[in-house]
Design a protein around this motif. Structure first.
Motif, short mmCIF file in Angstrom:
data_model
loop_
_atom_site.label_atom_id
_atom_site.label_comp_id
_atom_site.label_asym_id
_atom_site.label_seq_id
_atom_site.Cartn_x
_atom_site.Cartn_y
_atom_site.Cartn_z
N ALA A 5 0.84 -1.21 0.00
CA ALA A 5 0.00 0.00 0.00
C ALA A 5 0.87 1.25 0.00
CB ALA A 5 -0.93 -0.01 1.21
N ILE A 6 1.92 1.26 0.79
CA ILE A 6 2.82 2.43 0.82
C ILE A 6 3.51 2.59 -0.52
CG2 ILE A 6 4.96 3.32 1.83
CD1 ILE A 6 3.82 2.36 4.57
N GLY A 7 3.93 1.50 -1.12
CA GLY A 7 4.54 1.58 -2.44
C GLY A 7 3.58 2.18 -3.47
N LEU A 8 2.32 1.78 -3.40
CA LEU A 8 1.33 2.33 -4.31
C LEU A 8 1.12 3.82 -4.06
CD1 LEU A 8 -1.23 -0.61 -4.26
CD2 LEU A 8 0.20 0.08 -6.19
N ILE A 9 1.10 4.22 -2.80
CA ILE A 9 0.98 5.64 -2.46
C ILE A 9 2.16 6.40 -3.06
CG2 ILE A 9 1.15 7.31 -0.57
CD1 ILE A 9 -0.44 5.21 1.15
N GLU A 10 3.35 5.88 -2.87
CA GLU A 10 4.54 6.56 -3.37
C GLU A 10 4.56 6.65 -4.89
OE1 GLU A 10 7.80 5.88 0.13
OE2 GLU A 10 7.51 4.20 -1.26
N ASN A 11 3.87 5.72 -5.55
CA ASN A 11 3.80 5.73 -7.01
C ASN A 11 2.55 6.44 -7.55
OD1 ASN A 11 6.24 4.38 -7.75
ND2 ASN A 11 5.34 2.50 -6.93
N GLY A 12 1.81 7.08 -6.65
CA GLY A 12 0.65 7.85 -7.07
C GLY A 12 -0.59 7.04 -7.38
N ASP A 13 -0.64 5.80 -6.94
CA ASP A 13 -1.81 4.96 -7.19
C ASP A 13 -2.73 4.99 -5.98
OD1 ASP A 13 -3.70 3.05 -7.91
OD2 ASP A 13 -2.24 1.48 -8.34
N TRP A 14 -3.48 6.09 -5.85
CA TRP A 14 -4.38 6.27 -4.72
C TRP A 14 -5.40 5.15 -4.65
CZ3 TRP A 14 -9.38 6.56 -3.31
CH2 TRP A 14 -9.70 7.18 -2.09
N GLU A 15 -6.03 4.86 -5.79
CA GLU A 15 -7.08 3.85 -5.83
C GLU A 15 -6.56 2.47 -5.46
OE1 GLU A 15 -10.45 2.05 -8.84
OE2 GLU A 15 -9.61 4.03 -9.25
N GLY A 16 -5.40 2.11 -5.97
CA GLY A 16 -4.82 0.81 -5.65
C GLY A 16 -4.52 0.68 -4.17
N ALA A 17 -3.95 1.72 -3.58
CA ALA A 17 -3.65 1.70 -2.15
C ALA A 17 -4.94 1.63 -1.34
CB ALA A 17 -2.83 2.92 -1.75
N HIS A 18 -5.93 2.41 -1.75
CA HIS A 18 -7.21 2.42 -1.05
C HIS A 18 -7.86 1.04 -1.10
CE1 HIS A 18 -11.50 3.51 -0.40
NE2 HIS A 18 -10.95 4.25 0.55
N ASN A 19 -7.81 0.41 -2.25
CA ASN A 19 -8.40 -0.93 -2.39
C ASN A 19 -7.74 -1.93 -1.44
OD1 ASN A 19 -10.24 -0.14 -4.34
ND2 ASN A 19 -8.94 -0.74 -6.04
N LEU A 20 -6.44 -1.78 -1.18
CA LEU A 20 -5.75 -2.71 -0.28
C LEU A 20 -6.17 -2.54 1.18
CD1 LEU A 20 -2.06 -2.80 -1.55
CD2 LEU A 20 -3.73 -4.65 -1.59
N LEU A 36 -4.83 8.39 3.15
CA LEU A 36 -5.35 8.47 1.79
C LEU A 36 -6.49 9.47 1.68
CD1 LEU A 36 -5.11 4.70 0.94
CD2 LEU A 36 -3.94 6.54 -0.30
N HIS A 37 -7.40 9.45 2.65
CA HIS A 37 -8.51 10.40 2.60
C HIS A 37 -8.03 11.82 2.89
CE1 HIS A 37 -11.72 7.78 1.52
NE2 HIS A 37 -11.31 6.90 2.43
N ARG A 38 -7.05 11.95 3.74
CA ARG A 38 -6.45 13.26 3.97
C ARG A 38 -5.80 13.77 2.69
NH1 ARG A 38 -1.48 14.24 8.15
NH2 ARG A 38 -1.25 16.48 7.78
N ASP A 39 -5.12 12.91 1.98
CA ASP A 39 -4.46 13.27 0.72
C ASP A 39 -5.47 13.75 -0.32
OD1 ASP A 39 -2.31 13.47 -1.18
OD2 ASP A 39 -2.85 11.50 -1.95
N GLU A 40 -6.64 13.15 -0.36
CA GLU A 40 -7.64 13.56 -1.35
C GLU A 40 -8.44 14.77 -0.89
OE1 GLU A 40 -10.95 10.99 -2.29
OE2 GLU A 40 -11.25 10.48 -0.21
N GLY A 41 -8.20 15.21 0.34
CA GLY A 41 -8.90 16.39 0.84
C GLY A 41 -10.19 16.09 1.58
#
Length: 73
Positions: A5-20, A36-41
């Motif tokens: 999940a952290i790797g996905l966050i670092e690669n800009g894959d919000w949806e992938g990380a959220h799904n995990l 993730l929700h903080r990042d999306e506002g």
């Protein structure tokens, strides 16, 4: 799963990380979900997930928060 999940966050894959993390209830998953929700506002949803993790909303930047979460691995 957390590292992925952290790797996905670092690669800009919000949806992938959220799904995990969205169906998990352990503390680190809840914190990642909050991040993730903080990042999306979506501060209200982020606050909910921080409370589920037993923490108050952090007073730090997103990059500082990600580093804190990485240190919890």
């Amino acid at each position: 799963m957390h590292r992925q999940a952290i790797g996905l966050i670092e690669n800009g894959d919000w949806e992938g990380a959220h799904n995990l993390v969205q169906d998990e209830s352990d503390t680190l998953s809840c914190l990642l979900h909050a991040y993730l929700h903080r990042d999306e506002g979506d501060i209200g949803n982020a606050g909910y997930w921080y409370r589920r993790a037993g923490e108050s909303f952090p007073d730090n930047s997103l990059s500082e928060e990600l580093e804190r979460l990485k240190s919890m691995l």
